[in-house]
Scaffold this motif. Sequence first.
Motif, PDB file in Angstrom:
ATOM      1  N   UNK A   3       0.955  -1.190   0.185  1.00 10.60           N
ATOM      2  CA  UNK A   3      -0.027   0.108  -0.015  1.00 10.60           C
ATOM      3  C   UNK A   3       0.953   1.398  -0.131  1.00 10.60           C
ATOM      4  N   UNK A   4       0.356   2.338  -0.570  1.00  9.86           N
ATOM      5  CA  UNK A   4       1.146   3.693  -0.509  1.00  9.86           C
ATOM      6  C   UNK A   4       1.161   4.105   0.769  1.00  9.86           C
ATOM      7  N   UNK A   5       0.242   3.775   1.627  1.00 11.03           N
ATOM      8  CA  UNK A   5       0.227   4.215   3.021  1.00 11.03           C
ATOM      9  C   UNK A   5       1.428   3.331   4.042  1.00 11.03           C
ATOM     10  N   UNK A   6       1.410   2.051   3.476  1.00 10.16           N
ATOM     11  CA  UNK A   6       2.679   1.316   4.114  1.00 10.16           C
ATOM     12  C   UNK A   6       4.106   2.091   3.957  1.00 10.16           C
ATOM     13  N   UNK A   7       4.005   2.182   2.268  1.00 15.60           N
ATOM     14  CA  UNK A   7       5.509   2.857   1.887  1.00 15.60           C
ATOM     15  C   UNK A   7       5.625   4.000   2.622  1.00 15.60           C
ATOM     16  N   UNK A   8       4.639   5.131   2.663  1.00 10.95           N
ATOM     17  CA  UNK A   8       4.786   6.285   3.309  1.00 10.95           C
ATOM     18  C   UNK A   8       5.275   6.186   4.869  1.00 10.95           C
ATOM     19  N   UNK A   9       4.329   5.182   5.750  1.00  9.66           N
ATOM     20  CA  UNK A   9       4.854   5.033   6.977  1.00  9.66           C
ATOM     21  C   UNK A   9       6.150   4.598   6.901  1.00  9.66           C
ATOM     22  N   UNK A  10       6.782   3.566   6.190  1.00 10.64           N
ATOM     23  CA  UNK A  10       8.347   3.161   6.378  1.00 10.64           C
ATOM     24  C   UNK A  10       9.169   4.679   6.008  1.00 10.64           C
ATOM     25  N   UNK A  11       8.589   5.479   5.166  1.00  8.59           N
ATOM     26  CA  UNK A  11       9.535   6.822   4.913  1.00  8.59           C
ATOM     27  C   UNK A  11       9.544   7.479   6.303  1.00  8.59           C
ATOM     28  N   UNK A  12       8.300   7.629   7.042  1.00  9.83           N
ATOM     29  CA  UNK A  12       8.486   8.452   8.109  1.00  9.83           C
ATOM     30  C   UNK A  12       9.232   7.812   8.910  1.00  9.83           C
ATOM     31  N   UNK A  13       9.110   6.288   9.205  1.00  6.16           N
ATOM     32  CA  UNK A  13       9.944   5.635  10.081  1.00  6.16           C
ATOM     33  C   UNK A  13      11.558   5.845   9.943  1.00  6.16           C
TER      34      UNK A  13
ATOM     35  N   UNK B 271      12.904   8.283   8.394  1.00  5.27           N
ATOM     36  CA  UNK B 271      13.271   9.601   8.956  1.00  5.27           C
ATOM     37  C   UNK B 271      13.322   9.925  10.521  1.00  5.27           C
ATOM     38  N   UNK B 272      12.609   9.156  11.053  1.00  2.71           N
ATOM     39  CA  UNK B 272      12.769   9.088  12.690  1.00  2.71           C
ATOM     40  C   UNK B 272      13.892   8.621  13.052  1.00  2.71           C
ATOM     41  N   UNK B 273      14.178   7.519  12.262  1.00  6.72           N
ATOM     42  CA  UNK B 273      15.452   6.962  12.999  1.00  6.72           C
ATOM     43  C   UNK B 273      16.581   7.651  12.404  1.00  6.72           C
ATOM     44  N   UNK B 274      16.544   8.285  11.345  1.00  6.74           N
ATOM     45  CA  UNK B 274      17.717   8.910  10.919  1.00  6.74           C
ATOM     46  C   UNK B 274      17.815  10.165  11.713  1.00  6.74           C
ATOM     47  N   UNK B 275      16.879  10.913  12.454  1.00  7.21           N
ATOM     48  CA  UNK B 275      16.846  11.943  13.074  1.00  7.21           C
ATOM     49  C   UNK B 275      17.402  11.517  14.588  1.00  7.21           C
TER      50      UNK B 275
END
Length: 116
Positions: free
Chosen positions: A97-107, A109-113
């Motif tokens: 799902x596009x939602x699953x991919x967006x959530x992975x992207x957000x995760x 970003x959070x782990x990078x920060x």
Amino acid sequence: MHNKLMVPVVAAFALMAVPAMAKDRVGYQAIAAGSLTQAEQTIDAERAIFPDRPELMLNLAAVYARTGRDAQARALYSDVLARDAVAMDLADGSVQSSHALAQKGLMRLSSTMASR
């Protein structure tokens, strides 16, 4: 209808499998080649025509994330989540799902920060 999604090892999200001779309209080839400026220009041009296509938003978010523009990447991932989910075919043959991919992207970003 499924959107094609290619996820090269080096890119967070690079979308749409296209033949080598075809015009890269979603930035996939440029992202895979590490040409992030070219990818951004390609995606921006397509978004001027198709602003709501999730594969374009996800690819642009990946470019933003890889170029240190985390706030812009986060905004695009949030935009994808605010819209209806779209099934996307991944390069490995799976569908997400596009939602699953967006959530992975957000995760990511959070782990990078968190590691900065």
